[in-house]
Design an enzyme around this catalytic site. Structure first.
Site, PDB file in Angstrom:
ATOM      1  N   HIS A  68       0.862  -1.195   0.000  1.00  0.00           N
ATOM      2  CA  HIS A  68       0.000   0.000   0.000  1.00  0.00           C
ATOM      3  C   HIS A  68       0.890   1.234   0.000  1.00  0.00           C
ATOM      4  O   HIS A  68       1.652   1.448   0.943  1.00  0.00           O
ATOM      5  CB  HIS A  68      -0.914   0.002   1.231  1.00  0.00           C
ATOM      6  CG  HIS A  68      -1.887  -1.139   1.226  1.00  0.00           C
ATOM      7  ND1 HIS A  68      -3.099  -1.090   0.572  1.00  0.00           N
ATOM      8  CD2 HIS A  68      -1.824  -2.396   1.754  1.00  0.00           C
ATOM      9  CE1 HIS A  68      -3.742  -2.256   0.723  1.00  0.00           C
ATOM     10  NE2 HIS A  68      -2.977  -3.058   1.433  1.00  0.00           N
ATOM     11  N   LEU A  69       0.808   2.027  -1.087  1.00  0.00           N
ATOM     12  CA  LEU A  69       1.666   3.210  -1.199  1.00  0.00           C
ATOM     13  C   LEU A  69       0.919   4.515  -0.904  1.00  0.00           C
ATOM     14  O   LEU A  69       1.545   5.565  -0.793  1.00  0.00           O
ATOM     15  CB  LEU A  69       2.340   3.271  -2.571  1.00  0.00           C
ATOM     16  CG  LEU A  69       3.360   2.158  -2.870  1.00  0.00           C
ATOM     17  CD1 LEU A  69       4.057   2.417  -4.207  1.00  0.00           C
ATOM     18  CD2 LEU A  69       4.390   2.016  -1.768  1.00  0.00           C
ATOM     19  N   ARG A  70      -0.401   4.464  -0.824  1.00  0.00           N
ATOM     20  CA  ARG A  70      -1.232   5.581  -0.299  1.00  0.00           C
ATOM     21  C   ARG A  70      -1.306   6.829  -1.164  1.00  0.00           C
ATOM     22  O   ARG A  70      -1.944   7.795  -0.761  1.00  0.00           O
ATOM     23  CB  ARG A  70      -0.742   6.006   1.103  1.00  0.00           C
ATOM     24  CG  ARG A  70      -0.568   4.885   2.110  1.00  0.00           C
ATOM     25  CD  ARG A  70      -1.819   4.098   2.350  1.00  0.00           C
ATOM     26  NE  ARG A  70      -1.699   3.234   3.537  1.00  0.00           N
ATOM     27  CZ  ARG A  70      -2.523   2.229   3.762  1.00  0.00           C
ATOM     28  NH1 ARG A  70      -3.497   1.927   2.919  1.00  0.00           N
ATOM     29  NH2 ARG A  70      -2.367   1.497   4.844  1.00  0.00           N
ATOM     30  N   ASP A 158      -8.724  -4.652  -2.517  1.00  0.00           N
ATOM     31  CA  ASP A 158      -8.101  -4.933  -1.221  1.00  0.00           C
ATOM     32  C   ASP A 158      -8.328  -3.838  -0.180  1.00  0.00           C
ATOM     33  O   ASP A 158      -8.382  -2.653  -0.489  1.00  0.00           O
ATOM     34  CB  ASP A 158      -6.596  -5.158  -1.368  1.00  0.00           C
ATOM     35  CG  ASP A 158      -5.987  -5.535  -0.031  1.00  0.00           C
ATOM     36  OD1 ASP A 158      -6.377  -6.563   0.514  1.00  0.00           O
ATOM     37  OD2 ASP A 158      -5.168  -4.753   0.487  1.00  0.00           O
ATOM     38  N   HIS A 185      -9.393 -10.020  -1.217  1.00  0.00           N
ATOM     39  CA  HIS A 185      -9.223  -9.899   0.241  1.00  0.00           C
ATOM     40  C   HIS A 185     -10.477 -10.577   0.810  1.00  0.00           C
ATOM     41  O   HIS A 185     -11.560 -10.000   0.770  1.00  0.00           O
ATOM     42  CB  HIS A 185      -9.153  -8.404   0.568  1.00  0.00           C
ATOM     43  CG  HIS A 185      -9.370  -8.025   1.988  1.00  0.00           C
ATOM     44  ND1 HIS A 185      -8.447  -7.308   2.711  1.00  0.00           N
ATOM     45  CD2 HIS A 185     -10.404  -8.217   2.833  1.00  0.00           C
ATOM     46  CE1 HIS A 185      -8.906  -7.079   3.930  1.00  0.00           C
ATOM     47  NE2 HIS A 185     -10.103  -7.628   4.032  1.00  0.00           N
ATOM     48  N   HIS A 238      -3.299 -12.374   1.447  1.00  0.00           N
ATOM     49  CA  HIS A 238      -3.000 -12.586   2.870  1.00  0.00           C
ATOM     50  C   HIS A 238      -3.790 -13.708   3.547  1.00  0.00           C
ATOM     51  O   HIS A 238      -4.567 -13.474   4.473  1.00  0.00           O
ATOM     52  CB  HIS A 238      -3.125 -11.288   3.670  1.00  0.00           C
ATOM     53  CG  HIS A 238      -4.271 -10.379   3.286  1.00  0.00           C
ATOM     54  ND1 HIS A 238      -5.571 -10.794   3.220  1.00  0.00           N
ATOM     55  CD2 HIS A 238      -4.276  -9.061   2.959  1.00  0.00           C
ATOM     56  CE1 HIS A 238      -6.329  -9.766   2.862  1.00  0.00           C
ATOM     57  NE2 HIS A 238      -5.573  -8.723   2.696  1.00  0.00           N
ATOM     58  N   ASP A 329       1.920  -6.955   2.405  1.00  0.00           N
ATOM     59  CA  ASP A 329       0.747  -6.164   2.805  1.00  0.00           C
ATOM     60  C   ASP A 329       1.214  -4.933   3.595  1.00  0.00           C
ATOM     61  O   ASP A 329       0.588  -4.531   4.581  1.00  0.00           O
ATOM     62  CB  ASP A 329      -0.248  -6.997   3.632  1.00  0.00           C
ATOM     63  CG  ASP A 329      -1.619  -6.324   3.722  1.00  0.00           C
ATOM     64  OD1 ASP A 329      -1.821  -5.285   3.067  1.00  0.00           O
ATOM     65  OD2 ASP A 329      -2.485  -6.822   4.472  1.00  0.00           O
ATOM     66  N   HIS A 333       0.563   3.579   8.272  1.00  0.00           N
ATOM     67  CA  HIS A 333      -0.444   4.485   8.827  1.00  0.00           C
ATOM     68  C   HIS A 333       0.275   5.554   9.636  1.00  0.00           C
ATOM     69  O   HIS A 333       1.417   5.354  10.071  1.00  0.00           O
ATOM     70  CB  HIS A 333      -1.412   3.723   9.736  1.00  0.00           C
ATOM     71  CG  HIS A 333      -2.334   2.806   8.986  1.00  0.00           C
ATOM     72  ND1 HIS A 333      -3.313   3.265   8.134  1.00  0.00           N
ATOM     73  CD2 HIS A 333      -2.433   1.441   8.957  1.00  0.00           C
ATOM     74  CE1 HIS A 333      -3.968   2.233   7.617  1.00  0.00           C
ATOM     75  NE2 HIS A 333      -3.456   1.120   8.091  1.00  0.00           N
TER      76      HIS A 333
HETATM   77  O1  DOR Z   1      -4.360  -4.584   7.670  1.00  0.00           O
HETATM   78  C1  DOR Z   1      -4.662  -4.212   6.556  1.00  0.00           C
HETATM   79  N1  DOR Z   1      -4.397  -2.945   6.146  1.00  0.00           N
HETATM   80  N2  DOR Z   1      -5.285  -5.038   5.730  1.00  0.00           N
HETATM   81  C2  DOR Z   1      -5.802  -4.639   4.560  1.00  0.00           C
HETATM   82  O2  DOR Z   1      -6.363  -5.450   3.866  1.00  0.00           O
HETATM   83  C3  DOR Z   1      -5.709  -3.228   4.131  1.00  0.00           C
HETATM   84  C4  DOR Z   1      -4.564  -2.572   4.776  1.00  0.00           C
HETATM   85  C5  DOR Z   1      -4.584  -1.075   4.632  1.00  0.00           C
HETATM   86  O3  DOR Z   1      -4.830  -0.597   3.521  1.00  0.00           O
HETATM   87  O4  DOR Z   1      -4.307  -0.372   5.604  1.00  0.00           O
HETATM   88 ZN    ZN Z   2      -6.207  -6.993   2.334  1.00  0.00          ZN
END
Ligand code: DOR
Ligand code: ZN
Length: 473
Positions: A68-70, A158, A185, A238, A329, A333
């Site tokens: 996840h690169l946001r 996802d 997912h 996952h 994954d 955050h």
């Molecule tokens: O823990 C997770 N965080 N699982 C996910 O499927 C999405 C991910 C997120 O995007 O933060």
């Molecule tokens: Zn996921």
């Protein structure tokens, strides 16, 4: 480009399933030769530059199919650039950003933008995954053929499941047309709504709402039925339960086109971490249990950390090939997203820079062979997203990672290039660190103090856990 000799490393070729202690000779961005230590020449001539890899492993660059690169939308958590920096420090030369951005990666222009931003920052491969439904709302199918033409290497909603079975079925039909997998997912919201951790004795004791294994397995079973009927390419993200491993094992035996990934954290952590107990390592290393407390929001992840039996089944599935790939994954955050009550914490762990040292605990405890492990981080994922399998034989691109399995370091916010500092491993001492990453002949990361030189290092076998016993090395 000069000739570069990576000297005295343990060269792992997951394609040929070999581990050779010796020299890797690179020329013009390609592997020229793999020279066994016993037959290494005393001199490689004047033109060569050396990288001393004594005591290190030299492997193809790792491939992460679930990152996840946001960007766009959540640049406070991560950007494509900071994610790429974290990737190379973790030994990754290919990463696949997931589409849960804002706007969602559900149009060709959004996919192209990911390539443009990545190309401006660096030379590793950033191969985006397109959304299955518009806005990831699960209601209207995204233009999958267009996404694929624009360079999406798979399709996924996802963060959320593809809950509508008809849409999943349609997506699988498109996967046949495009050759790209549908990466689900698996989370049945009618079972797990409101759940924050694995259902079981720990959830009961902590008074937290539990997410039963069936919440994942019901959807895996549904998707396998749809893949069997359509012939589409199904990929399970996952995977975290023993029952899920068994469903995939049986589906594969029946010839159904299904692949699966597992995260490093689901391979080495259990739901007892939410209690503050770092099982299975608690009290016997390598982790210090004093760093974690009960209800620590940093242990919240989706799917949740599971039981010790699930962890053992996942390791067995990885070893017998039921699970094709390890994917991080990587879910960065901000502090604000995580420093709150467990129920309100955003799920996810920062992963790219911690994957390798976490996984090495499995090698060090003899639960998986190092060549197998590297195969699941290179060859396995490459096959899922249809990129050439990367090996380290003559003629292969010099896309590689050098890591020292004995380097000891402490996880601090400053030690991570990712903006995401969210990990239950914060404050822990880790063993194993990436020293250098090269993408198509270009050094994209080199740890301070790990140098190149014009002097040829003496031949040496070094100390390589997982390849030789302590006394042999
Ligand atoms: O823990 C997770 N965080 N699982 C996910 O499927 C999405 C991910 C997120 O995007 O933060
Ligand atoms: Zn996921």
């Amino acid at each position: 480009m000069p000739r570069i000799i990576i000297k005295n490393g343990c060269i792992i070729d997951p394609d040929r399933k070999t581990a050779t202690v010796g020299d890797l000779v690179l020329e013009d961005g390609y592997v020229r030769e793999v020279v066994d230590l016993a037959s290494a020449p005393t001199s490689y001539g004047d033109e060569a530059e050396f990288i001393d890899a004594t005591g290190c492993f030299v492997t193809p660059g790792f491939i992460d199919i679930h990152t996840h690169l946001r960007e766009p939308g959540f640049e406070g958590k991560e950007t494509i650039a900071t994610g790429m920096d974290a990737a190379v420090r973790g030994g990754y030369t290919t990463i696949c950003p997931m589409p849960n951005t804002n706007p969602t990666l559900d149009s060709a222009s959004q996919i192209r933008q990911q390539y443009d931003i990545a190309a401006r920052h660096g030379v590793i491969h950033v191969l985006p995954i397109g959304a299955v439904t518009l806005g990831r709302e699960g209601k209207v199918l995204a233009p999958l053929a267009e996404l694929s033409d624009a360079g999406a290497h798979g399709f996924s909603d996802d963060g959320a499941p593809i809950w509508d079975a008809h849409i999943m079925r349609q997506a699988l039909l498109y996967s046949k047309m495009t050759g790209r997998p549908v990466m689900n997912h698996c989370e049945d919201l009618s079972i797990v709504r409101g759940a924050v951790m694995n259902a079981g004795p720990v959830a009961t004791r902590l008074g937290l709402t539990g997410w039963p294994a069936s919440g994942e397995e019901v959807m895996i079973a549904r998707d396998i039925a749809l893949a069997a009927e359509t012939g589409g390419r199904l990929h399970i993200c996952h995977l975290s339960t023993a029952g899920g491993v068994e469903l995939i094992r049986r589906a594969k035996a029946m010839g159904i086109r299904v692949t699966a990934e597992v995260t490093p954290h689901h391979l080495v952590m259990t739901d007892r971490w939410v209690l503050g107990n770092m099982e299975p390592w608690d009290g016997k290393g390598p982790y210090d249990p004093a760093q974690l407390r009960p209800y620590d929001p940093r242990t919240r992840v989706s799917p949740p950390l599971r039981s010790a039996e699930d962890v053992q089944a996942l390791i067995a599935g990885l070893r017998d090939g039921t699970i094709d790939a390890i994917a991080t994954d990587h879910a960065p955050h901000t502090l604000v997203d995580k420093e709150c009550e467990f129920d309100h914490a955003a799920p996810g762990f920062t992963g790219l820079e911690l994957a390798l040292p976490m996984l090495l605990t499995l090698v060090n405890s003899m639960q998986i062979d190092v060549v197998e492990l590297v195969a699941r981080m290179t060859h396995g994922p490459a096959a899922i997203i249809d990129v050439l399998p990367i090996s380290l034989g003559p003629g292969d691109p010099a896309t590689l990672t050098i890591y020292d399995p004995n380097a000891v370091w402490t996880v601090t916010p400053e030690s991570l290039a990712s903006k995401g500092k969210n990990t239950p491993l914060m404050g822990q001492e880790m063993r194993g660190q990436v020293m250098l990453t090269m993408s198509e002949g270009q050094i994209v990361f080199q740890r301070a103090g790990f140098g190149t030189s014009l002097q040829q290092p003496q031949p040496s076998i070094g100390h390589l856990p997982g390849v030789f016993d302590e006394d042999e090395a």
